[in-house]
Scaffold this motif. Structure first.
Motif, mmCIF file in Angstrom:
data_model
loop_
_atom_site.group_PDB
_atom_site.id
_atom_site.type_symbol
_atom_site.label_atom_id
_atom_site.label_comp_id
_atom_site.label_asym_id
_atom_site.label_seq_id
_atom_site.Cartn_x
_atom_site.Cartn_y
_atom_site.Cartn_z
ATOM 1 N N ARG A 1 0.384 37.473 6.271
ATOM 2 C CA ARG A 1 -0.649 36.456 6.430
ATOM 3 C C ARG A 1 -1.087 36.082 5.014
ATOM 4 O O ARG A 1 -1.447 36.960 4.238
ATOM 5 N N ALA A 2 -1.058 34.794 4.713
ATOM 6 C CA ALA A 2 -1.396 34.363 3.353
ATOM 7 C C ALA A 2 -2.239 33.102 3.403
ATOM 8 O O ALA A 2 -2.053 32.249 4.265
ATOM 9 N N VAL A 3 -3.163 33.011 2.465
ATOM 10 C CA VAL A 3 -3.972 31.808 2.291
ATOM 11 C C VAL A 3 -3.701 31.234 0.910
ATOM 12 O O VAL A 3 -3.285 31.949 -0.003
ATOM 13 N N VAL B 1 -1.221 32.525 -4.851
ATOM 14 C CA VAL B 1 0.132 33.042 -4.671
ATOM 15 C C VAL B 1 0.999 32.641 -5.857
ATOM 16 O O VAL B 1 1.729 33.457 -6.403
ATOM 17 N N GLY B 2 0.902 31.364 -6.239
ATOM 18 C CA GLY B 2 1.796 30.825 -7.259
ATOM 19 C C GLY B 2 3.018 30.249 -6.580
ATOM 20 O O GLY B 2 2.910 29.353 -5.760
ATOM 21 N N VAL C 1 2.993 26.034 -1.285
ATOM 22 C CA VAL C 1 2.029 27.062 -0.859
ATOM 23 C C VAL C 1 0.901 26.421 -0.050
ATOM 24 O O VAL C 1 0.539 26.919 1.018
ATOM 25 N N ARG C 2 0.351 25.310 -0.510
ATOM 26 C CA ARG C 2 -0.735 24.640 0.228
ATOM 27 C C ARG C 2 -0.257 24.107 1.578
ATOM 28 O O ARG C 2 -1.028 24.091 2.538
#
Length: 170
Positions: free
Chosen positions: A51-53, A34-35, A62-63
């Motif tokens: 939905r994002a990983v 994603v950054g 992000v993590r």
């Protein structure tokens, strides 16, 4: 029936065309790298369900907010979303067994920056890597994917080309 916009490897790059192409979607799935988390926030302005990983370049926010793997059901399709997984015939270690054991119908991943949509007849699933939507990497063309899921299967798949990779954002 649901329309899904899929992208990966934005590497903090926002492009207004994401919003234009995904405006009619019910969900957006981001397959990692994603950054900056603001990319997810902006995608949620377009479609509330994102939905994002996290991917291998992601850290910090992000993590904390995006797991490495998401597994869920969408319109009767069992989906496995992650960043690094390989592809049919060249899965990362342990992935093939997991896909088989979990009965996954649709595997979505990123990482390679290489657009791939291919069936795995052995596991009876569809593999999708949307390529890279951002400006960083070795891909020649930036890409997105839109799919429709209906009645327990993917009924359409469209590749959207955003143009050739440029060294500087447009």
């Amino acid at each position: 029936m649901k329309r899904i916009g899929i992208l990966s490897d934005t590497h903090s790059c926002w492009d207004d065309r994401y919003a234009r192409h995904f405006a009619d979607c019910d969900e957006i799935w981001h397959a990692g790298d994603v950054g900056d988390y603001s990319i997810i926030e902006r995608l949620r302005e377009v479609v509330p369900t994102v939905r994002a990983v996290s991917g291998n370049i992601d850290n910090g926010e992000v993590r904390r907010l995006c797991p490495e793997v998401q597994q869920f059901d969408c319109e009767g399709v069992k989906v496995w979303l992650t960043h690094i997984a390989g592809y049919p015939g060249r899965y990362a270690p342990g992935v093939k067994r997991l896909l088989r054991d979990e009965g996954v119908n649709l595997m979505v991943c990123g990482h390679s920056h290489i657009l791939k949509v291919m069936p795995d007849p052995e596991l009876n699933l569809l593999h999708i890597n949307p390529g890279a939507a951002g400006h960083h990497g070795w891909q020649k063309v930036r890409t997105l994917i839109k799919i429709e899921i209906d009645g327990g299967r993917v009924t359409s798949c469209d590749v959207i080309e955003l143009g050739k990779l440029r060294l500087r954002p447009e």
